[in-house]
Design an enzyme around this catalytic site. Structure first.
Site, PDB file in Angstrom:
ATOM      1  N   LYS A 195      36.869  40.829  41.169  1.00 15.10           N
ATOM      2  CA  LYS A 195      37.215  39.663  40.197  1.00 15.10           C
ATOM      3  C   LYS A 195      36.573  38.703  40.213  1.00 15.10           C
ATOM      4  O   LYS A 195      36.038  38.132  41.164  1.00 15.10           O
ATOM      5  CB  LYS A 195      38.824  39.289  40.366  1.00 15.10           C
ATOM      6  CG  LYS A 195      39.017  38.286  39.785  1.00 15.10           C
ATOM      7  CD  LYS A 195      40.654  37.793  39.947  1.00 15.10           C
ATOM      8  CE  LYS A 195      40.996  36.853  39.143  1.00 15.10           C
ATOM      9  NZ  LYS A 195      42.575  36.421  39.576  1.00 15.10           N
ATOM     10  N   LYS A 248      37.604  43.094  36.744  1.00 14.67           N
ATOM     11  CA  LYS A 248      38.159  41.924  35.941  1.00 14.67           C
ATOM     12  C   LYS A 248      37.052  41.072  35.844  1.00 14.67           C
ATOM     13  O   LYS A 248      36.656  40.375  36.852  1.00 14.67           O
ATOM     14  CB  LYS A 248      39.499  41.580  36.553  1.00 14.67           C
ATOM     15  CG  LYS A 248      39.915  40.528  35.658  1.00 14.67           C
ATOM     16  CD  LYS A 248      41.347  39.976  36.323  1.00 14.67           C
ATOM     17  CE  LYS A 248      41.783  38.852  35.819  1.00 14.67           C
ATOM     18  NZ  LYS A 248      42.838  38.202  36.336  1.00 14.67           N
TER      19      LYS A 248
HETATM   20  C1  PBG Z   1      45.561  34.906  38.926  1.00 16.55           C
HETATM   21  C2  PBG Z   1      45.129  35.763  37.834  1.00 16.55           C
HETATM   22  C3  PBG Z   1      44.547  35.307  36.590  1.00 16.55           C
HETATM   23  C4  PBG Z   1      44.534  36.277  35.576  1.00 16.55           C
HETATM   24  C5  PBG Z   1      45.258  37.357  36.315  1.00 16.55           C
HETATM   25  N1  PBG Z   1      45.693  36.945  37.419  1.00 16.55           N
HETATM   26  C6  PBG Z   1      43.787  34.135  36.323  1.00 16.55           C
HETATM   27  C7  PBG Z   1      42.983  33.618  37.558  1.00 16.55           C
HETATM   28  O1  PBG Z   1      42.452  34.079  38.188  1.00 16.55           O
HETATM   29  O2  PBG Z   1      42.517  32.356  36.916  1.00 16.55           O
HETATM   30  C8  PBG Z   1      43.779  36.249  34.381  1.00 16.55           C
HETATM   31  C9  PBG Z   1      44.110  37.134  33.364  1.00 16.55           C
HETATM   32  C10 PBG Z   1      43.704  37.111  31.991  1.00 16.55           C
HETATM   33  O3  PBG Z   1      43.030  36.045  31.629  1.00 16.55           O
HETATM   34  O4  PBG Z   1      44.295  37.931  30.936  1.00 16.55           O
HETATM   35  N2  PBG Z   1      46.956  35.103  39.195  1.00 16.55           N
END
Ligand code: PBG
Length: 323
Positions: A195, A248
């Site tokens: 991520k 991601k």
């Molecule tokens: C954190 C989380 C995020 C997303 C999914 N889980 C945000 C982040 O890390 O700031 C982002 C998903 C998206 O942008 O569609 N719980």
């Protein structure tokens, strides 16, 4: 084999031939639809930067889940916005927290729907970070206990799968151990293993009210220029017991999806995040792009890169188009 003996155009002449030769297919089975749940009743609140996506109270969420299931989408992933936030994200692991209640209501109404939960603290902490803060920094090991507790409460409420997205080191092992100890050895973990600290999460942070109140997430999420590090992260999470490995965001990281698919023998998921959704929606709303065509092209590119599963806000639209 060269021209004129080999002519690639021979197999592109009409749609029937193209169908036969097509290498990659989007299927409804590939989709996981992300959903936001908020406190209250009869709430269905549009998210301005994500046209077509809403924040639902539990009663409205259940109705929407029924519709999603009727479109033949097998899975959803839930994000909760709590009543109250605090320093340690208490509602994330409260037995009667917003997500725990939402899971129970969904499983009651649509038991076949696979309910995946996002395991993280950022929506529940007053400071908006994904872990607890000590001396101005996110404390990794102290956070692990809370994430493990959160995952167990999700499983107790009836979740079919948990998906840690916090990027703390060692969280997959901590969650696996806690689930097993609590009698949930059958519950899979889909790890947000790779991520990145991405600006493409912008609209989500508005939707989930989870933007960090100080600093940013770069001390725990990955640095966008790094690819070899992605393999290390994916391998670690496999070793710790992850059942599905996620990359991601998706579209700006298709090279990473490809590399991770080559490197680890686990199903690969890719998250087509809020910013990727917002870009295509905005361009389509302006008449600058043909929405259906660009969405199908973007999503099939994620599969072509190697994703087995796609988390996408487009899931409902695409399920209708695929019929
Ligand atoms: C954190 C989380 C995020 C997303 C999914 N889980 C945000 C982040 O890390 O700031 C982002 C998903 C998206 O942008 O569609 N719980």
């Amino acid at each position: 084999m060269f021209f004129p003996i080999y002519r690639p155009r021979r197999l592109r002449r009409n749609e029937s031939l193209r169908r036969m030769i097509r290498e990659t297919h989007l299927r409804k089975d590939d989709f996981i639809f992300p959903m936001f749940v908020v406190p209250g009743k009869r709430v269905k609140e549009p998210i301005p930067s994500m046209p077509g996506i809403f924040r639902f109270s539990i009663d409205e969420l259940v109705k929407e889940v029924k519709e999603v299931y009727s479109l033949d989408i097998p899975a959803i992933i839930l994000f909760g916005i709590p009543e109250k936030k605090d320093e340690v994200g208490s509602e994330a692991y409260a037995k009667d927290g917003i997500i725990q209640r939402a899971i129970a209501a969904i499983k009651d109404a649509v038991p076949e729907m696979i309910v995946i939960t996002d395991v993280c603290l950022c929506e529940y902490t007053s400071h908006g970070h994904c872990g607890i803060i000590k001396n101005g920094e996110v404390d990794n090991d102290a956070t692990l206990k809370l994430l493990a507790k959160e995952a167990v409460t999700h499983a107790e409420a009836g979740a079919d799968m948990v998906a840690p997205s916090d990027m703390m080191d060692g969280r997959v092992k901590a969650i696996r151990d806690a689930l097993d100890k609590a009698g949930f050895s059958h519950i899979p973990i889909m790890s947000y293993a790779v991520k990145y600290a991405s600006a493409f999460y912008g609209p989500f942070r508005d939707a989930a009210e989870s933007a960090p109140q100080f600093g940013d997430r770069r001390s725990y999420q990955m640095d966008p220029p790094n690819a070899r590090e992605a393999i290390r992260e994916a391998n670690l999470d496999v070793a710790e017991g992850a059942d599905i490995i996620m990359v991601k965001p998706a579209l700006p990281y298709l090279d990473i999806v490809y590399r991770v698919k080559e490197a680890v023998n686990r199903p690969i998921a890719a998250y087509n995040v809020s910013g990727e959704y917002a870009m295509l929606k905005a361009a389509a709303a302006n008449g600058w792009l043909d929405e259906k065509r660009v969405v199908l092209e973007a999503l099939v590119s994620i599969k072509r890169a190697g994703a087995d599963l796609i988390l996408t806000y487009f899931a409902k639209d695409v399920a209708k188009w695929l019929d």
